[in-house]
Design an enzyme around this catalytic site. Structure first.
Site, mmCIF file in Angstrom:
data_model
loop_
_atom_site.group_PDB
_atom_site.id
_atom_site.type_symbol
_atom_site.label_atom_id
_atom_site.label_comp_id
_atom_site.label_asym_id
_atom_site.label_seq_id
_atom_site.Cartn_x
_atom_site.Cartn_y
_atom_site.Cartn_z
ATOM 1 N N LYS A 164 4.066 -11.174 -2.600
ATOM 2 C CA LYS A 164 5.041 -11.192 -1.517
ATOM 3 C C LYS A 164 6.277 -11.995 -1.918
ATOM 4 O O LYS A 164 6.178 -13.068 -2.536
ATOM 5 C CB LYS A 164 4.427 -11.814 -0.264
ATOM 6 N N ASP A 193 6.567 -7.192 -3.075
ATOM 7 C CA ASP A 193 6.696 -6.617 -1.736
ATOM 8 C C ASP A 193 7.422 -7.608 -0.829
ATOM 9 O O ASP A 193 6.918 -8.697 -0.551
ATOM 10 C CB ASP A 193 5.297 -6.316 -1.181
ATOM 11 N N GLU A 218 8.637 -2.990 -3.583
ATOM 12 C CA GLU A 218 8.120 -2.344 -2.375
ATOM 13 C C GLU A 218 8.845 -2.853 -1.129
ATOM 14 O O GLU A 218 8.916 -4.049 -0.885
ATOM 15 C CB GLU A 218 6.616 -2.602 -2.238
ATOM 16 N N ASP A 241 7.074 1.354 2.358
ATOM 17 C CA ASP A 241 5.907 0.912 3.108
ATOM 18 C C ASP A 241 6.220 1.015 4.596
ATOM 19 O O ASP A 241 5.992 2.049 5.220
ATOM 20 C CB ASP A 241 5.526 -0.513 2.706
ATOM 21 N N LYS A 265 0.015 3.162 5.355
ATOM 22 C CA LYS A 265 -0.885 2.542 6.317
ATOM 23 C C LYS A 265 -1.472 3.635 7.211
ATOM 24 O O LYS A 265 -0.731 4.393 7.851
ATOM 25 C CB LYS A 265 -0.133 1.521 7.171
ATOM 26 N N TRP A 320 -5.996 -1.196 -0.240
ATOM 27 C CA TRP A 320 -6.040 -2.603 0.149
ATOM 28 C C TRP A 320 -6.844 -2.710 1.436
ATOM 29 O O TRP A 320 -6.619 -1.962 2.389
ATOM 30 C CB TRP A 320 -4.632 -3.140 0.384
#
Length: 367
Positions: A164, A193, A218, A241, A265, A320
């Site tokens: 991150k 990300d 990302e 994303d 997702k 994930w």
């Protein structure tokens, strides 16, 4: 077969250790919602939706339960095997709210799998391998702490790590990137990300300052338009994303040359059915993707793994799941867990897990 009951549960998922920190938010406990659909044949199916707090996306736990209560009365008496008809009725009852509808869609697939005594992956075309790779997400940390975690997770068997960035001085993010590449081994792939936490100027600066490093960038910026604007000026593959919000946007991003890949997702796009379509699109246009969710327990994890198993291995960026960050699985015998950086595909029918509903708080029931 008919739907005779629908139960909505609430459950809290506490995060082990330090809070999970992203560019724009930090969480130490998540509020998840579980749906149980019961049929007159005695078969019941489970679905789950767990927004990553109220500011990660346009989704929140109370909204999920309110939306489910709006749709549930309309589903009593319908045939759960006819999932297309059931989801059409959901759309007639409530506009939008794909994340809440995803829990119903997931529960229907669980019932269908149990009815035909087959795992969901078999109904979706068949798993292409017996286990799927996972990846570990390292939250916002100092360069030295990120480097320590990279070494640790590589030793645990992870071959893909997501780090991150964002929400701070971009110079520190650049320092993190440099430190990561000092300690990563040759087998490990890296994604940075930002979870929408960089401005367009920061995203371009971060990418150009690290142009000698091989990684995926990302969702650096907030909106689709911002991502489109930076595409000509960055030096790394761009994965969508949060902006990959539905099937239409995925197709648009590919056609406009914005997306080199996706961190998808399942609940964001509406559930198993929509994700199956997105996988087909990515296969057609040769775009890599991961099959993830924002958070959740064994129910969400099982759906992610079944979907990841049908992705062509060359395009799969794994699944994930939140299991490494939380305790207390829903099904102690069949809990979906990461081992050596890989996840076994659940073997039982449907999702392959049997949640212990006594763990959950009953929110509302319909019959």
């Amino acid at each position: 077969m008919k739907i005779t009951e629908l139960h909505i549960y609430q459950h809290s998922l506490d995060i082990k250790g330090k809070p999970y920190k992203m560019a724009l938010s930090e969480v130490d406990s998540l509020d998840t919602t579980i749906v149980q659909i019961i049929s007159d044949s005695g078969i019941s199916g489970f679905g789950e939706v767990c927004p990553l707090g109220p500011v990660y996306q346009e989704a929140h736990a109370l909204g999920a339960r309110a939306a489910l209560c709006e749709m549930a009365p309309h589903l009593i008496g319908m045939n759960p095997l006819h999932y297309g008809q059931v989801m059409y009725k959901c759309n007639l009852a409530l506009m939008g709210h794909l994340y809440a509808k995803a829990a119903i869609d997931m529960a229907l697939w669980d019932i269908i799998g149990k009815h035909y005594n087959a795992p969901i992956s078999s109904l979706l075309g068949g798993a292409k391998r017996e286990k799927v790779p996972s990846y570990y997400a390292i939250s916002i940390e100092s360069p030295d702490e990120v480097a320590r975690l990279v070494v640790d997770k590589q030793q645990q068997g992870y071959e893909r790590l997501q780090v991150k960035v964002g929400g701070r001085d971009v110079a520190e993010d650049i320092a993190v990137a440099r430190k990561v590449f000092e300690v990563k081994n040759s087998k490990t792939s890296i994604a940075f990300d930002a979870n929408r936490g960089l401005t367009t100027t920061q995203a371009i600066h971060f990418s150009q300052s690290c142009r000698d490093l091989n990684f995926v960038l990302e969702q650096p910026c907030d909106s689709y338009e911002e991502l489109k604007a930076i595409t000509p000026n960055i030096c790394h593959p761009l994965y969508l994303d949060e902006s990959a919000s539905d099937i239409a946007t995925v197709a648009k991003a590919i056609n406009e040359g914005i997306a080199d890949g996706f961190g998808m997702k399942v609940t964001r796009v509406g559930g198993v059915s929509a994700m199956r379509s997105i996988i087909d699109i990515c296969h057609t246009y040769r775009r890599p993707l991961s099959c993830d969710d924002s958070w959740g327990g064994d129910i969400v994890a099982a759906a992610c793994v079944h979907l990841a198993s049908i992705v062509e291995p060359s395009l799969s960026r794994g699944a994930w799941i939140a299991a490494p960050y939380i305790d207390k699985p829903y099904d102690r015998l069949n809990s979906v867990q990461v081992s050596g950086g890989w996840i076994d595909i659940p073997k039982g029918p449907g999702l392959g897990i049997v949640p212990d509903t006594s763990m959950f708080n009953l929110y509302q029931s319909f019959s």
